[in-house]
Design a protein around this motif. Structure first.
Motif, PDB file in Angstrom:
ATOM      1  N   ILE A  54     -31.446 -77.298 -90.911  1.00  0.00           N
ATOM      2  CA  ILE A  54     -30.146 -76.919 -90.347  1.00  0.00           C
ATOM      3  C   ILE A  54     -29.338 -76.165 -91.400  1.00  0.00           C
ATOM      4  O   ILE A  54     -29.243 -76.584 -92.554  1.00  0.00           O
ATOM      5  CB  ILE A  54     -29.355 -78.166 -89.904  1.00  0.00           C
ATOM      6  N   LYS A  55     -28.749 -75.044 -90.991  1.00  0.00           N
ATOM      7  CA  LYS A  55     -27.844 -74.288 -91.847  1.00  0.00           C
ATOM      8  C   LYS A  55     -26.489 -74.211 -91.160  1.00  0.00           C
ATOM      9  O   LYS A  55     -26.401 -73.809 -89.995  1.00  0.00           O
ATOM     10  CB  LYS A  55     -28.387 -72.879 -92.101  1.00  0.00           C
ATOM     11  N   TYR A  56     -25.440 -74.596 -91.874  1.00  0.00           N
ATOM     12  CA  TYR A  56     -24.096 -74.595 -91.312  1.00  0.00           C
ATOM     13  C   TYR A  56     -23.339 -73.357 -91.791  1.00  0.00           C
ATOM     14  O   TYR A  56     -23.349 -73.030 -92.981  1.00  0.00           O
ATOM     15  CB  TYR A  56     -23.329 -75.846 -91.728  1.00  0.00           C
ATOM     16  N   LEU A  57     -22.673 -72.691 -90.868  1.00  0.00           N
ATOM     17  CA  LEU A  57     -21.827 -71.558 -91.190  1.00  0.00           C
ATOM     18  C   LEU A  57     -20.459 -71.840 -90.595  1.00  0.00           C
ATOM     19  O   LEU A  57     -20.303 -71.915 -89.377  1.00  0.00           O
ATOM     20  CB  LEU A  57     -22.405 -70.268 -90.602  1.00  0.00           C
ATOM     21  N   LEU A  58     -19.457 -72.029 -91.452  1.00  0.00           N
ATOM     22  CA  LEU A  58     -18.127 -72.418 -91.001  1.00  0.00           C
ATOM     23  C   LEU A  58     -17.208 -71.215 -90.977  1.00  0.00           C
ATOM     24  O   LEU A  58     -17.094 -70.484 -91.961  1.00  0.00           O
ATOM     25  CB  LEU A  58     -17.551 -73.503 -91.915  1.00  0.00           C
ATOM     26  N   ASP A  59     -16.520 -71.024 -89.847  1.00  0.00           N
ATOM     27  CA  ASP A  59     -15.589 -69.907 -89.661  1.00  0.00           C
ATOM     28  C   ASP A  59     -14.188 -70.478 -89.557  1.00  0.00           C
ATOM     29  O   ASP A  59     -13.933 -71.364 -88.738  1.00  0.00           O
ATOM     30  CB  ASP A  59     -15.971 -69.144 -88.393  1.00  0.00           C
ATOM     31  N   GLU A  60     -13.251 -69.970 -90.379  1.00  0.00           N
ATOM     32  CA  GLU A  60     -11.886 -70.481 -90.350  1.00  0.00           C
ATOM     33  C   GLU A  60     -11.136 -70.066 -89.102  1.00  0.00           C
ATOM     34  O   GLU A  60     -10.052 -70.539 -88.815  1.00  0.00           O
ATOM     35  CB  GLU A  60     -11.116 -70.005 -91.578  1.00  0.00           C
ATOM     36  N   GLY A  61     -11.720 -69.171 -88.298  1.00  0.00           N
ATOM     37  CA  GLY A  61     -11.112 -68.786 -87.035  1.00  0.00           C
ATOM     38  C   GLY A  61     -10.206 -67.590 -87.175  1.00  0.00           C
ATOM     39  O   GLY A  61      -9.718 -67.260 -88.243  1.00  0.00           O
ATOM     40  N   GLY A  62      -9.973 -66.906 -86.030  1.00  0.00           N
ATOM     41  CA  GLY A  62      -9.094 -65.743 -86.035  1.00  0.00           C
ATOM     42  C   GLY A  62      -9.811 -64.522 -86.570  1.00  0.00           C
ATOM     43  O   GLY A  62     -10.880 -64.601 -87.162  1.00  0.00           O
ATOM     44  N   GLU A  63      -9.208 -63.358 -86.368  1.00  0.00           N
ATOM     45  CA  GLU A  63      -9.858 -62.112 -86.773  1.00  0.00           C
ATOM     46  C   GLU A  63      -9.962 -61.988 -88.285  1.00  0.00           C
ATOM     47  O   GLU A  63     -10.903 -61.447 -88.814  1.00  0.00           O
ATOM     48  CB  GLU A  63      -9.088 -60.928 -86.206  1.00  0.00           C
TER      49      GLU A  63
ATOM     50  N   VAL B 234     -23.137 -60.284 -94.535  1.00  0.00           N
ATOM     51  CA  VAL B 234     -23.847 -59.078 -94.945  1.00  0.00           C
ATOM     52  C   VAL B 234     -24.503 -59.284 -96.301  1.00  0.00           C
ATOM     53  O   VAL B 234     -25.586 -58.781 -96.579  1.00  0.00           O
ATOM     54  CB  VAL B 234     -22.878 -57.873 -94.993  1.00  0.00           C
ATOM     55  N   LEU B 235     -23.832 -60.071 -97.152  1.00  0.00           N
ATOM     56  CA  LEU B 235     -24.354 -60.307 -98.492  1.00  0.00           C
ATOM     57  C   LEU B 235     -25.432 -61.375 -98.536  1.00  0.00           C
ATOM     58  O   LEU B 235     -26.099 -61.544 -99.536  1.00  0.00           O
ATOM     59  CB  LEU B 235     -23.192 -60.706 -99.422  1.00  0.00           C
ATOM     60  N   SER B 236     -25.595 -62.123 -97.448  1.00  0.00           N
ATOM     61  CA  SER B 236     -26.531 -63.241 -97.511  1.00  0.00           C
ATOM     62  C   SER B 236     -27.351 -63.393 -96.238  1.00  0.00           C
ATOM     63  O   SER B 236     -27.486 -64.477 -95.701  1.00  0.00           O
ATOM     64  CB  SER B 236     -25.776 -64.538 -97.806  1.00  0.00           C
ATOM     65  N   LYS B 237     -27.901 -62.287 -95.734  1.00  0.00           N
ATOM     66  CA  LYS B 237     -28.688 -62.353 -94.509  1.00  0.00           C
ATOM     67  C   LYS B 237     -29.938 -63.211 -94.684  1.00  0.00           C
ATOM     68  O   LYS B 237     -30.341 -63.929 -93.775  1.00  0.00           O
ATOM     69  CB  LYS B 237     -29.082 -60.941 -94.066  1.00  0.00           C
ATOM     70  N   GLU B 238     -30.538 -63.132 -95.855  1.00  0.00           N
ATOM     71  CA  GLU B 238     -31.734 -63.929 -96.092  1.00  0.00           C
ATOM     72  C   GLU B 238     -31.408 -65.416 -96.049  1.00  0.00           C
ATOM     73  O   GLU B 238     -32.150 -66.216 -95.486  1.00  0.00           O
ATOM     74  CB  GLU B 238     -32.354 -63.553 -97.444  1.00  0.00           C
ATOM     75  N   ALA B 239     -30.271 -65.785 -96.636  1.00  0.00           N
ATOM     76  CA  ALA B 239     -29.884 -67.191 -96.645  1.00  0.00           C
ATOM     77  C   ALA B 239     -29.589 -67.708 -95.245  1.00  0.00           C
ATOM     78  O   ALA B 239     -29.738 -68.893 -94.965  1.00  0.00           O
ATOM     79  CB  ALA B 239     -28.665 -67.396 -97.540  1.00  0.00           C
ATOM     80  N   LEU B 240     -29.177 -66.796 -94.349  1.00  0.00           N
ATOM     81  CA  LEU B 240     -28.817 -67.203 -92.990  1.00  0.00           C
ATOM     82  C   LEU B 240     -29.967 -67.042 -92.001  1.00  0.00           C
ATOM     83  O   LEU B 240     -29.776 -67.228 -90.804  1.00  0.00           O
ATOM     84  CB  LEU B 240     -27.617 -66.385 -92.511  1.00  0.00           C
ATOM     85  N   GLY B 241     -31.139 -66.708 -92.475  1.00  0.00           N
ATOM     86  CA  GLY B 241     -32.272 -66.556 -91.579  1.00  0.00           C
ATOM     87  C   GLY B 241     -32.532 -67.838 -90.796  1.00  0.00           C
ATOM     88  O   GLY B 241     -32.504 -68.941 -91.334  1.00  0.00           O
ATOM     89  N   ALA B 242     -32.757 -67.716 -89.494  1.00  0.00           N
ATOM     90  CA  ALA B 242     -32.968 -68.888 -88.647  1.00  0.00           C
ATOM     91  C   ALA B 242     -33.706 -68.467 -87.389  1.00  0.00           C
ATOM     92  O   ALA B 242     -33.779 -67.286 -87.043  1.00  0.00           O
ATOM     93  CB  ALA B 242     -31.636 -69.542 -88.285  1.00  0.00           C
ATOM     94  N   ASP B 243     -34.270 -69.457 -86.684  1.00  0.00           N
ATOM     95  CA  ASP B 243     -34.976 -69.191 -85.436  1.00  0.00           C
ATOM     96  C   ASP B 243     -34.016 -69.153 -84.246  1.00  0.00           C
ATOM     97  O   ASP B 243     -34.311 -68.554 -83.222  1.00  0.00           O
ATOM     98  CB  ASP B 243     -36.043 -70.264 -85.185  1.00  0.00           C
ATOM     99  N   CYS B 244     -32.881 -69.830 -84.380  1.00  0.00           N
ATOM    100  CA  CYS B 244     -31.906 -69.880 -83.293  1.00  0.00           C
ATOM    101  C   CYS B 244     -30.546 -70.248 -83.874  1.00  0.00           C
ATOM    102  O   CYS B 244     -30.447 -70.745 -84.993  1.00  0.00           O
ATOM    103  CB  CYS B 244     -32.322 -70.890 -82.219  1.00  0.00           C
TER     104      CYS B 244
ATOM    105  N   SER C  91     -26.492 -60.488 -87.808  1.00  0.00           N
ATOM    106  CA  SER C  91     -27.622 -60.943 -88.596  1.00  0.00           C
ATOM    107  C   SER C  91     -28.411 -62.136 -88.078  1.00  0.00           C
ATOM    108  O   SER C  91     -29.449 -62.440 -88.633  1.00  0.00           O
ATOM    109  CB  SER C  91     -27.148 -61.286 -90.012  1.00  0.00           C
ATOM    110  N   LEU C  92     -27.957 -62.795 -87.035  1.00  0.00           N
ATOM    111  CA  LEU C  92     -28.670 -63.984 -86.605  1.00  0.00           C
ATOM    112  C   LEU C  92     -29.385 -63.786 -85.275  1.00  0.00           C
ATOM    113  O   LEU C  92     -29.091 -62.874 -84.525  1.00  0.00           O
ATOM    114  CB  LEU C  92     -27.692 -65.163 -86.507  1.00  0.00           C
ATOM    115  N   PRO C  93     -30.333 -64.675 -84.947  1.00  0.00           N
ATOM    116  CA  PRO C  93     -31.116 -64.580 -83.715  1.00  0.00           C
ATOM    117  C   PRO C  93     -30.323 -65.038 -82.499  1.00  0.00           C
ATOM    118  O   PRO C  93     -29.118 -65.245 -82.600  1.00  0.00           O
ATOM    119  CB  PRO C  93     -32.284 -65.523 -84.006  1.00  0.00           C
TER     120      PRO C  93
END
Length: 330
Positions: free
Chosen positions: A13-22, A33-43, A284-286
């Motif tokens: 499991i990889k967690y990506l936290l968004d503070e919300g808003g634009e 963009v700087l870490s597409k490899e780190a965010l690689g996932a199947d879903c 960058s994600l599936p």
């Protein structure tokens, strides 16, 4: 909790936290963009446990109704700008001096007609008719027309849309919307005494699957040039491609099953969310499925994006079931 009850989590499991808003979404996009490899996932599962209207819209549903959306719309945001003179001419010269506001209004008017049809050549070329599965989903959705009209103090929605036609327009139809307009002056007194020489507007193009922000931007530039508005400057502010995950994928079916079991009944299913965030995930994600565990909260809850305990418990159960089912299929 999962490890205590069921043992080791059977998936990574990889967690990506968004503070919300634009603002948060823009920062998130830069990081991704700087870490597409780190965010690689199947879903990817985008959890909006504390229901966020800006993501999923408003629906007349019960508080215990879970909701799933199979992707998001895309967004092209542009700024249009024109300057007709470097010095403000007195208003009495309106017969011989070009007016920046009129110039920009005419340009904006060329983009869309009164029937809400976008007039940019090729704007609809890549669209495909909705398949039977998506049409069937739209017919099962509750009708929010009355709720929305009352909320915003309107007699009816645009073009009198309701029911299936409302859902089709809102979720599956692209459009363009003027977000803001400025005349470049600092006061109404200044505007009344002189002709406006500067005008600007921000315009959003809401895009659906098969439309590309880059392609639409190029067509917009060509449209303005061909319609005699080559003097109107266009700047791209934001570009997010649409994402769509089909209901027939094994991942979507699994999320649907887990959500149904966690709640004791089937979730409301949107073929796509009307929002365009998070833009980083689109890049960058599936395949993505968006999930919200409960319906709109009252105003006090919404201030802090809190969630009632019983809905949080269902959200936890849903996640546990998702992990378990993913592990059993691997």
């Amino acid at each position: 909790m999962y490890k205590k009850v069921l043992g080791n989590v059977p998936v990574n499991i990889k967690y990506l936290l968004d503070e919300g808003g634009e603002k948060g979404a823009s920062a998130l996009a830069a990081e991704t963009v700087l870490s597409k490899e780190a965010l690689g996932a199947d879903c990817c599962l985008w959890d909006v446990t504390a229901y966020r209207e800006e993501v999923l819209g408003i629906w007349p549903i019960e508080r215990n109704s879970p909701l799933l959306a199979l992707g998001t719309k895309g967004l092209l945001r542009v700024e249009l700008y024109t300057q007709t003179a470097t010095v403000l001419p007195p208003a009495l010269y309106g017969t011989i001096v070009p007016n920046a506001i009129w110039r920009l209004l005419w340009a904006l008017n060329s983009l869309k007609d009164v029937r809400e049809e976008v007039l940019i050549e090729g704007f609809y070329d890549t669209l495909r008719p909705a398949n039977d599965e998506i049409v069937e989903q739209l017919y099962t959705l509750p009708d929010p027309a009355r709720l929305l009209a009352e909320r915003w103090g309107m007699k009816q929605l645009l073009l009198g849309l309701q029911g299936f036609q409302l859902h089709y327009a809102h979720l599956l139809t692209p459009t363009c919307t003027v977000r803001s307009f400025t005349d470049g002056t600092s006061s109404s007194q200044e505007l009344s005494d002189f002709l406006p020489t500067v005008a600007g507007a921000q315009v959003d193009f809401s895009l659906v699957p098969e439309q590309s922000p880059a392609d639409i931007f190029a067509k917009l530039q060509r449209h303005l040039h061909e319609k005699g508005f080559a003097d109107i400057q266009v700047r791209q502010v934001k570009a997010t491609p649409p994402i769509q995950t089909t209901f027939t994928t094994s991942f979507t079916q699994l999320i649907y099953q887990a959500t149904s079991e966690a709640n004791g009944h089937e979730p409301i299913l949107l073929p796509i969310a009307p929002s365009s965030t998070p833009d980083a995930l689109a890049q960058s994600l599936p395949p993505i499925v968006i999930t919200a565990q409960c319906g709109p909260q009252d105003e006090e809850q919404r201030k802090d994006e809190n969630i009632a305990v019983q809905y949080l418990a269902k959200a936890i159960k849903q996640m546990v079931l998702i992990f378990f089912l993913l592990g059993s299929k691997s």
